[in-house]
Design an enzyme around this catalytic site. Structure first.
Site, short mmCIF file in Angstrom:
data_model
loop_
_atom_site.label_atom_id
_atom_site.label_comp_id
_atom_site.label_asym_id
_atom_site.label_seq_id
_atom_site.Cartn_x
_atom_site.Cartn_y
_atom_site.Cartn_z
CG HIS B 60 78.99 45.93 20.48
ND1 HIS B 60 79.65 46.81 21.31
CD2 HIS B 60 77.74 46.44 20.31
CE1 HIS B 60 78.83 47.80 21.63
NE2 HIS B 60 77.68 47.61 21.02
CG HIS B 62 75.09 47.88 18.21
ND1 HIS B 62 74.71 47.47 19.46
CD2 HIS B 62 74.25 47.26 17.33
CE1 HIS B 62 73.68 46.64 19.36
NE2 HIS B 62 73.39 46.49 18.08
CG ASP B 64 76.87 53.21 19.70
OD1 ASP B 64 76.73 52.11 19.14
OD2 ASP B 64 76.55 53.42 20.89
CG HIS B 65 80.38 50.56 20.59
ND1 HIS B 65 80.99 50.53 21.82
CD2 HIS B 65 79.09 50.95 20.83
CE1 HIS B 65 80.11 50.85 22.76
NE2 HIS B 65 78.95 51.11 22.18
CG HIS B 140 74.92 44.73 23.72
ND1 HIS B 140 74.05 45.51 24.43
CD2 HIS B 140 75.25 45.47 22.61
CE1 HIS B 140 73.86 46.66 23.78
NE2 HIS B 140 74.57 46.65 22.68
CG ASP B 210 77.15 49.21 24.37
OD1 ASP B 210 78.09 49.90 24.75
OD2 ASP B 210 76.42 49.56 23.42
CG HIS B 268 77.41 53.27 26.31
ND1 HIS B 268 76.08 52.94 26.21
CD2 HIS B 268 77.92 53.13 25.07
CE1 HIS B 268 75.81 52.59 24.96
NE2 HIS B 268 76.90 52.70 24.25
#
Lengths: 301, 301
Positions: B60, B62, B64-65, B140, B210, B268
């Site tokens: 996805h 975000h 941090d990914h 999510h 996530d 995570h």
């Protein structure tokens, strides 16, 4: 004035070398200059408080100078930042950052203010009562600016011995520091220069990366105290410098000499070289006060 | 099958903890799963050859990914890559990456192929003769998919003792491994199961991050060998998990149990916690084979 190098290597982040980013501590500002991938981790390593960063200056939109920016902006949000963040950089930076954040449905909850640059002439982009920041148009493969950070001249320094001798009341001191003369009760006028010393020399820092050898920037950075000039290559690879819009250490030395700066700091080294001392030696053929940047190194001026 | 954790902490990269990224070595593929900021440095630390990565799966959008993706793509170019790179991720990823590269006038000189995902149902997104990859729709804050990596059943294993006893010529071996029976010179037909053993169990790995606690993913990952399930929070913060679209360790344990997987790997983690053992303990209240991911850790299955 204190300069902290967060990263000073060209191209890609590696285990022990980071792409361009530095922090200039000047008159209570913490200016972040460029923001390669990993900059937020380097800021943590150097224990620089994120909240103190309110202005970020991005030279150009190659990845090694701005791919750390979306992450840093997001982290500021996660940390609950409320203060404004100003970003100065080439046109296009707003669209890119906005898109990266929009995709994650994670816009900032603090004001994020972009100042997009398009001018090919040096311009004043930030000013308060103590500091000015001007762009330094650079010659690179894409639109790029360096930045000239200049302290403004401070107040004159009070000559305590003299004001005591003349019996001048404290309430006049601020006026005196601002350069005013003083009329004594006797009617005698004491000229300011009898009551004060010159303020300390206002310092200036010129950041020039990335750029090919370009004498056009000399008048803009003339007489600066400190010049950070990129030196991606050594002399043996001058042809590569020319081809890729970069400079050699020797060319950086030439610019430092022509601009009559006091100190030259070299950086943006290609990772093809093992020994950074060669950069210093080659620049010293042109200019005699050369320092080498390195990740984590601090320079106080 | 070997899983290498490059980063398994939530939110922001720090000096000693990295955002989500992992490499799955499966049937000669090196699949990169998610790509938080700093992933390219982590790949170097783990000495994973960049050229072996041909497929990147992004769960996805975000930061941090995926904030490490523009840098990794640029580095591939600088290293002279020529091989195709396939990127699987939510719709929008192509526009974002394209814009980041376009601003630097630095498009790749290798084919960069985006496979944008929009389906809310599990779908087959990669297949060759040895491996399949399916999406695992997650719940999510924004559109997100996990990924299910499945080995295909291999050839049957030759029973050397049996084929020798029957005097079967080598030229029949490949047919036998493919499941064929054999007719002897006498006219007797020897059934395949007398000549072979079952192939080794084809393994499967489900990556789910996530996601909030979501039993809808159970049928998709049912009977997987290894489940990586996010556990951002401990039980005391279940309300935060619910609010932010994440899971607790205990909830991850519940999913592992419901899906009858063999092994659960947790990751995570929120960086608010000091001790990762608590995650294991809480998940073990629901499921008894729990491992903890950590940056740089390798799991062989």
């Amino acid at each position: 004035m204190k300069l902290t190098i967060l990263g000073c290597y060209s191209a890609t982040p590696r285990t022990f070398s980071n792409p361009t980013s530095q922090v200039l501590d000047i008159k209570n500002h913490m200016f972040l200059i460029d923001c390669g991938e990993g900059t937020q981790v380097q800021l943590r390593r150097q224990k620089i408080k994120f909240a103190r960063i309110k202005h970020i200056f991005i030279s150009h939109l190659h990845g090694d100078h701005f791919f750390g920016l979306p992450g840093l902006i997001s982290t500021f949000r996660l940390l609950g930042r409320e203060a404004e963040l100003h970003i100065y950089g080439p046109k296009g930076i707003k669209e890119a950052i906005t898109l990266m954040l929009k995709l994650g449905d994670s816009w900032t909850n603090y004001p994020l203010i972009f100042h997009e640059l398009i001018s090919r002439e040096s311009e004043l982009i930030f000013e308060d009562d103590k500091v000015e920041v001007h762009t330094i148009p650079l010659k690179h493969r894409i639109y790029a600016n360096g930045f000239l950070f200049k302290e403004k001249p401070g107040e004159r320094k009070l000559n305590i011995e003299a004001v005591t001798r003349y019996g001048i009341d404290k309430c006049f001191f601020q006026n005196i520091k601002n350069g005013k003369d003083v009329m004594l009760d006797s009617g005698e006028i004491v000229p300011n220069k009898k009551l004060t010393f010159d303020p300390s020399h206002p310092k200036s820092y010129a950041f020039c990366s990335d750029t090919s050898f370009n004498t056009a920037l000399v008048p803009v950075i003339n007489n600066s105290d400190i010049l950070y000039h990129e030196s991606t290559f050594l002399d043996q690879h001058e042809h590569l410098a020319e081809k890729t819009g970069h400079s050699t250490a020797k060319q950086a030395g030439k610019i430092a000499k022509l601009a009559n700066v006091k100190t030259l700091i070299l950086g943006h080294y290609s990772t093809r070289y093992e020994n950074m001392e060669s950069f210093k030696q080659e620049a010293e053929q042109e200019f005699n006060n050369v320092l080498l940047a390195d990740d984590g190194k601090e320079f106080e001026f």
